[in-house]
Write a protein that holds these residues in place. Structure first.
Motif, short mmCIF file in Angstrom:
data_model
loop_
_atom_site.label_atom_id
_atom_site.label_comp_id
_atom_site.label_asym_id
_atom_site.label_seq_id
_atom_site.Cartn_x
_atom_site.Cartn_y
_atom_site.Cartn_z
N ASP A 40 2.65 -18.92 -3.25
CA ASP A 40 2.77 -17.99 -4.37
C ASP A 40 1.42 -17.47 -4.83
O ASP A 40 1.25 -16.28 -5.11
CB ASP A 40 3.49 -18.67 -5.54
CG ASP A 40 4.96 -18.97 -5.23
OD1 ASP A 40 5.47 -18.40 -4.25
OD2 ASP A 40 5.56 -19.78 -5.95
N HIS A 41 0.43 -18.36 -4.93
CA HIS A 41 -0.91 -17.94 -5.36
C HIS A 41 -1.53 -16.98 -4.34
O HIS A 41 -2.19 -16.01 -4.72
CB HIS A 41 -1.81 -19.16 -5.55
CG HIS A 41 -1.60 -19.87 -6.85
ND1 HIS A 41 -2.04 -19.36 -8.05
CD2 HIS A 41 -0.99 -21.05 -7.14
CE1 HIS A 41 -1.72 -20.20 -9.03
NE2 HIS A 41 -1.07 -21.22 -8.50
N LEU A 42 -1.31 -17.24 -3.07
CA LEU A 42 -1.86 -16.36 -2.04
C LEU A 42 -1.20 -14.98 -2.09
O LEU A 42 -1.88 -13.96 -1.97
CB LEU A 42 -1.67 -16.99 -0.66
CG LEU A 42 -2.66 -18.08 -0.29
CD1 LEU A 42 -2.21 -18.83 0.95
CD2 LEU A 42 -4.06 -17.48 -0.06
N PHE A 43 0.11 -14.94 -2.29
CA PHE A 43 0.80 -13.65 -2.35
C PHE A 43 0.35 -12.85 -3.58
O PHE A 43 0.23 -11.62 -3.51
CB PHE A 43 2.31 -13.85 -2.38
CG PHE A 43 2.93 -13.91 -1.01
CD1 PHE A 43 2.88 -12.81 -0.16
CD2 PHE A 43 3.54 -15.07 -0.55
CE1 PHE A 43 3.44 -12.86 1.10
CE2 PHE A 43 4.10 -15.12 0.71
CZ PHE A 43 4.05 -14.03 1.54
N GLU A 44 0.10 -13.51 -4.70
CA GLU A 44 -0.39 -12.81 -5.89
C GLU A 44 -1.75 -12.18 -5.59
O GLU A 44 -2.03 -11.03 -5.99
CB GLU A 44 -0.50 -13.79 -7.05
CG GLU A 44 0.85 -14.20 -7.63
CD GLU A 44 0.73 -15.33 -8.62
OE1 GLU A 44 -0.40 -15.81 -8.85
OE2 GLU A 44 1.77 -15.75 -9.16
N TYR A 45 -2.61 -12.91 -4.89
CA TYR A 45 -3.91 -12.35 -4.54
C TYR A 45 -3.77 -11.18 -3.56
O TYR A 45 -4.43 -10.14 -3.71
CB TYR A 45 -4.81 -13.43 -3.92
CG TYR A 45 -5.99 -12.83 -3.20
CD1 TYR A 45 -7.04 -12.25 -3.91
CD2 TYR A 45 -6.03 -12.78 -1.80
CE1 TYR A 45 -8.11 -11.65 -3.25
CE2 TYR A 45 -7.09 -12.18 -1.14
CZ TYR A 45 -8.12 -11.62 -1.87
OH TYR A 45 -9.17 -11.02 -1.23
N VAL A 46 -2.91 -11.33 -2.56
CA VAL A 46 -2.74 -10.28 -1.55
C VAL A 46 -2.25 -8.98 -2.19
O VAL A 46 -2.63 -7.89 -1.76
CB VAL A 46 -1.78 -10.75 -0.45
CG1 VAL A 46 -1.34 -9.59 0.43
CG2 VAL A 46 -2.47 -11.80 0.41
N GLN A 47 -1.44 -9.08 -3.23
CA GLN A 47 -1.00 -7.88 -3.93
C GLN A 47 -2.20 -7.12 -4.51
O GLN A 47 -2.28 -5.89 -4.41
CB GLN A 47 -0.03 -8.24 -5.05
CG GLN A 47 1.35 -8.61 -4.57
CD GLN A 47 2.31 -8.91 -5.71
OE1 GLN A 47 1.95 -9.60 -6.68
NE2 GLN A 47 3.51 -8.39 -5.63
N ALA A 48 -3.14 -7.87 -5.12
CA ALA A 48 -4.33 -7.24 -5.68
C ALA A 48 -5.22 -6.66 -4.58
O ALA A 48 -5.75 -5.54 -4.71
CB ALA A 48 -5.11 -8.25 -6.52
#
Length: 278
Positions: free
Chosen positions: A158-166
């Motif tokens: 989840d944390h990685l996907f949040e970063y990838v969105q940015a």
């Protein structure tokens, strides 16, 4: 699962094995962990790792290896298999599109992010070239290990996907910025974003570099930086540029800076749980 944090966060010992490819000029140095001291929560600067619970940090830490990032090291090449993901601690990496002898930077990655996130979309090959611009350090993990950890610990995913969105937003915004905004705005935006990415006001950057990654004439870059210096925004020294008035520099930047900065901020605002804070 133990709350003991692996030695990777405790100490470094030099080794030359497994070093990534680099551009001519410097030799990369790989560090491996030595003995650890038991601790509940070590200090990590990488924002993604810092937001993990002790349990999940320990799980991923077992597979991380510290690595020193030398200037001009190439971490990934287009169309090559993605073998490692780099959790940045210090320094700056340039994410670039390279084609037909030309290059365009689409994002800069510092301690808030990771290099090699394309594997999250299911791809096995890198779409960008990733080059170290400012030397620093990172924690490296094999993609296969990270996939296994994400399956067992969805919080990491989840944390990685949040970063990838940015990161994706920054890449898309860079394309718009390059065709819509003028030289002064783009230079100011780059300086502001790079300063945030490394959490510093002194940037080891040259006129030639800014000209190449932004696709601007070197003479135009020099003219704009001289104007910034006359206005008290920056100070140019040999090989480095110091931001003296970040607020005024932000006012010179185009809207892209605030939009990208806000995207990264929103990707790391999830509050710490009681377990994480301990």
């Amino acid at each position: 699962m133990t709350d003991r944090v692996p030695a990777v966060f405790e100490a470094l010992d030099c080794s030359a094995e497994g070093a990534p490819k680099q551009l001519p000029g410097n030799r990369p140095v790989l560090h491996r962990c030595v003995t650890a001291r038991p601790t509940k929560r070590p200090f990590v600067k990488n924002v993604i790792l810092a937001r993990l619970s002790v349990q999940h940090l320990a799980a991923i830490g077992e597979c991380l290896e510290p690595i020193v990032l030398k200037e001009r090291m190439v971490l990934q090449e287009p169309k090559n298999p993605v073998e490692h993901v780099y959790f940045m601690e210090t320094g700056l990496v340039s994410l670039r599109i390279v084609a037909a002898g030309s290059m365009l930077e689409t994002a800069v990655i510092g301690y808030r992010g990771v290099v090699g996130a394309s594997f999250l979309w299911g791809g096995h090959f890198s779409t960008h070239q990733s080059v170290v611009v400012f030397p620093g350090s990172a924690h490296r993990i094999r993609v296969d290990d990270l996939r296994r950890i994400m399956k067992a610990h969805p919080e990491v995913r989840d944390h990685l996907f949040e970063y990838v969105q940015a990161l994706t937003f920054q890449c898309v915004q860079a394309g718009l910025c390059g065709v819509r905004h003028h030289r002064e705005q783009r230079l100011a935006s780059w300086l502001c974003l790079a300063s945030e990415a490394v959490d510093a006001r002194v940037l080891p950057v040259t006129h030639d570099y800014l000209s190449s990654v932004l696709g601007l004439r070197r003479a135009g870059v020099t003219e704009t930086l001289i104007r910034f210096e006359e206005q008290g925004l920056i100070r140019k020294m040999r090989g480095v540029l110091q931001i003296d008035d970040p607020k005024l520099l932000e006012e010179k930047a185009c809207c892209c800076y605030k939009l990208v900065s806000a995207a990264y901020a929103s990707s790391s605002v999830r509050p710490l749980s009681e377990e994480q804070a301990s």
